[in-house]
Design a protein around this motif. Structure first.
Motif, PDB file in Angstrom:
ATOM      1  N   PRO A 136       0.812  -1.224   0.000  1.00  0.00           N
ATOM      2  CA  PRO A 136       0.000   0.000   0.000  1.00  0.00           C
ATOM      3  C   PRO A 136       0.842   1.270   0.000  1.00  0.00           C
ATOM      4  CG  PRO A 136       0.099  -0.917   2.209  1.00  0.00           C
ATOM      5  CD  PRO A 136       0.825  -1.889   1.308  1.00  0.00           C
ATOM      6  N   VAL A 137       2.156   1.133   0.184  1.00  0.00           N
ATOM      7  CA  VAL A 137       3.027   2.310   0.275  1.00  0.00           C
ATOM      8  C   VAL A 137       2.966   3.141  -0.996  1.00  0.00           C
ATOM      9  CG1 VAL A 137       5.443   3.045   0.370  1.00  0.00           C
ATOM     10  CG2 VAL A 137       4.588   1.343   1.993  1.00  0.00           C
ATOM     11  N   CYS A 163       0.409   8.375  -1.315  1.00  0.00           N
ATOM     12  CA  CYS A 163       0.307   9.797  -1.642  1.00  0.00           C
ATOM     13  C   CYS A 163      -0.787  10.118  -2.662  1.00  0.00           C
ATOM     14  CB  CYS A 163       1.648  10.316  -2.154  1.00  0.00           C
ATOM     15  SG  CYS A 163       2.909  10.432  -0.846  1.00  0.00           S
ATOM     16  N   ARG A 164      -1.485   9.123  -3.132  1.00  0.00           N
ATOM     17  CA  ARG A 164      -2.539   9.379  -4.119  1.00  0.00           C
ATOM     18  C   ARG A 164      -3.624  10.258  -3.488  1.00  0.00           C
ATOM     19  NH1 ARG A 164      -4.529   4.299  -7.300  1.00  0.00           N
ATOM     20  NH2 ARG A 164      -2.369   4.501  -8.004  1.00  0.00           N
ATOM     21  N   GLY A 165      -3.814  11.436  -4.068  1.00  0.00           N
ATOM     22  CA  GLY A 165      -4.828  12.356  -3.570  1.00  0.00           C
ATOM     23  C   GLY A 165      -4.388  13.222  -2.399  1.00  0.00           C
ATOM     24  N   ARG A 166      -3.148  13.031  -1.914  1.00  0.00           N
ATOM     25  CA  ARG A 166      -2.668  13.838  -0.792  1.00  0.00           C
ATOM     26  C   ARG A 166      -1.903  15.059  -1.293  1.00  0.00           C
ATOM     27  NH1 ARG A 166      -2.466  10.859   4.310  1.00  0.00           N
ATOM     28  NH2 ARG A 166      -2.866   8.627   3.934  1.00  0.00           N
ATOM     29  N   GLY A 201       1.623  13.349  -6.339  1.00  0.00           N
ATOM     30  CA  GLY A 201       0.947  12.074  -6.240  1.00  0.00           C
ATOM     31  C   GLY A 201       1.847  10.876  -6.079  1.00  0.00           C
ATOM     32  N   ASN A 202       3.162  11.065  -6.238  1.00  0.00           N
ATOM     33  CA  ASN A 202       4.111   9.972  -6.063  1.00  0.00           C
ATOM     34  C   ASN A 202       4.563   9.891  -4.607  1.00  0.00           C
ATOM     35  OD1 ASN A 202       4.284   9.023  -8.777  1.00  0.00           O
ATOM     36  ND2 ASN A 202       5.536  10.818  -9.267  1.00  0.00           N
ATOM     37  N   THR A 203       4.912   8.691  -4.171  1.00  0.00           N
ATOM     38  CA  THR A 203       5.353   8.446  -2.805  1.00  0.00           C
ATOM     39  C   THR A 203       6.857   8.173  -2.790  1.00  0.00           C
ATOM     40  OG1 THR A 203       3.206   7.427  -2.323  1.00  0.00           O
ATOM     41  CG2 THR A 203       4.978   7.054  -0.740  1.00  0.00           C
TER      42      THR A 203
END
Length: 453
Positions: free
Chosen positions: A402-403, A407-410, A430-432
């Motif tokens: 889930p990592v 950041c999707r949507g954050r 959007g990238n983590t």
């Protein structure tokens, strides 16, 4: 050495970051420092700054740009080669210094012929050596042997340079050369040196030297680069701070988007003369010179790292800057926490970005501070909202992990990793991105920093 901030304190949207400048100075005399402190253009991270300014060239008796060091032109090649790695990087050559205590600008600007000779030389020299622009480092028109008429002559020089750069670009179908200047921070100097409303337009940006507000030439301790005035300030010293300096430039008509806030990678030292150790403590002269910079009165950040490992560190809340004492030595300096405060102030005042004096006094090689390479400037870069460097890759995407979707949507910014407090997430577009704290530290979301448990 106390709290090690390694995170964003100010969350900026992408379009703000992309318009920011992060201008970093390097000096050609840093090559003479011993051992791991020796610095050349090869030590520069090509993705760290948006612009790099090479200091320092001079002006010869024929009003032409002239190198100062035996290997300057080889250094130019090494510096400008970095643009093959990062084509977005811009480089400028800084001209200034002194000759027998006098600025070489004084004789050059004295008449139109001298200025035109210099301008022709500048265009030729910059194009020959693949620089993107010129930085004027005159400290200062109307001071130190410079007549008061040089205030107007500096305006003429800047205006004529800008026009010549524009004509050169049109005639040769090349990108126009950039023009910047290092400018004073103290109000009396600003008033005597510059026609602010006339020089702001032809200059692409102004590097306001918001440091050296206090030093060992004074009889009491004061911080090198405070954000605000302190309760011990009186007389003209109430204006010896960033807030007062930038406010004055703005009041005189300088556009906020052309002013770059100065960030120092060094501190100013004092020798204490009583049992007092705080701000305003009695002092006389500097502490011992640093083992690498070897100049009385200041220490590079990498020298301060070693000092603070055994010193007593303090924080000046009203000025939002740190200091440290050990025995009779006192140093006021900048760290990641004070950088964060200054970036927040800079953003709130809509300035055009930051300039750093200098790359070679940060822990550029990561040898001294146990915080990686360029800990101060890397922190500044992140705090200004720039995204991860090209060498940084997003967390891998798998159906079980889930990592990658964290950041999707954050919004862009930093977030805790509840599964591992020794790491934290950076969200960007959007990238983590997963970052690790230094050994022994954990991420604390309330301060957006890594600290001791």
């Amino acid at each position: 050495m106390g709290r090690l901030l390694t995170a964003l304190s100010v969350l900026l949207v992408l379009h703000m970051a992309s318009s920011y400048r992060l201008v970093c100075h390097m000096t050609n005399w840093a090559q003479y420092r011993p051992s791991s402190a020796k610095f050349t253009a090869d030590d520069i991270d090509p993705f760290l700054c948006t612009h790099v300014i090479y200091a320092l060239a001079t002006i010869n008796s024929f009003n032409q740009i002239s190198p100062n060091e035996w290997n300057d032109e080889q250094q130019y090649i090494q510096l400008n080669h970095l643009k093959n790695v990062n084509p977005a990087l811009k480089t400028l050559l800084s001209v200034g210094g002194s000759d027998n205590g006098l600025s070489p600008f004084i004789a050059m600007v004295a008449n139109p012929e001298g200025r035109q000779a210099f301008i022709r030389s500048a265009i030729s020299y910059l194009r020959t050596h693949n620089f993107d622009g010129l930085n004027l480092a005159w400290e200062y028109p109307g001071h130190n042997g410079s007549p008061q008429t040089d205030k107007e002559r500096f305006t003429l020089l800047v205006t004529e340079l800008s026009k010549a750069f524009e004509d050169d670009a049109k005639e040769n179908r090349k990108t126009q050369l950039l023009l910047s200047a290092n400018v004073a921070s103290l109000r009396p100097t600003i008033d005597r040196a510059y026609e602010v409303n006339k020089i702001a337009d032809p200059l692409d940006f102004l590097n306001v030297m918001t440091y050296d507000y206090h030093g060992h030439w004074e009889a009491a301790t004061g911080h090198n680069s405070p954000l605000y005035r302190s309760s011990v300030d009186s007389g003209s010293h109430i204006h010896h701070n960033i807030n007062s300096s930038i406010s004055h430039w703005l009041a005189l008509g300088a556009p906020a988007e052309k002013l770059l806030l100065g960030f120092a990678t060094y501190g100013r030292t004092y020798r204490l003369t009583s049992g007092a150790t705080g701000l305003g403590a009695p002092a006389k002269g500097p502490a011992d010179a640093g083992p690498y910079t070897r100049t009385a009165g200041f220490w590079a950040y990498y020298e301060i790292c070693d000092y603070t490992s055994s010193a007593t560190a303090g924080w000046i809340p009203e000025q939002e800057v740190p200091y440290a004492t050990y025995g009779s030595s006192w140093v006021g300096y900048d760290d990641m926490r004070s950088y964060s405060s200054k970036v927040e102030w800079m953003t709130g005042n809509n300035l055009g970005g930051a300039h750093v004096w200098t790359l070679d006094m940060d822990d550029f090689g990561g040898y001294f501070c146990a915080a990686g390479t360029y800990p101060l400037v890397n922190h500044l870069r992140m705090s200004m909202g720039f995204g991860p460097k090209p060498t940084t890759t997003p967390a891998p995407t798998t159906t079980r992990d889930p990592v990658a979707d964290f950041c999707r949507g954050r919004p862009n910014g930093l977030y805790e990793n509840v599964a591992d407090k020794t790491t934290y997430f950076q969200c960007f577009q959007g990238n983590t991105y997963l970052h690790s704290c230094q050994p022994g530290l954990i991420y604390i979301d309330s301060c957006k920093c890594c600290d001791w448990p």
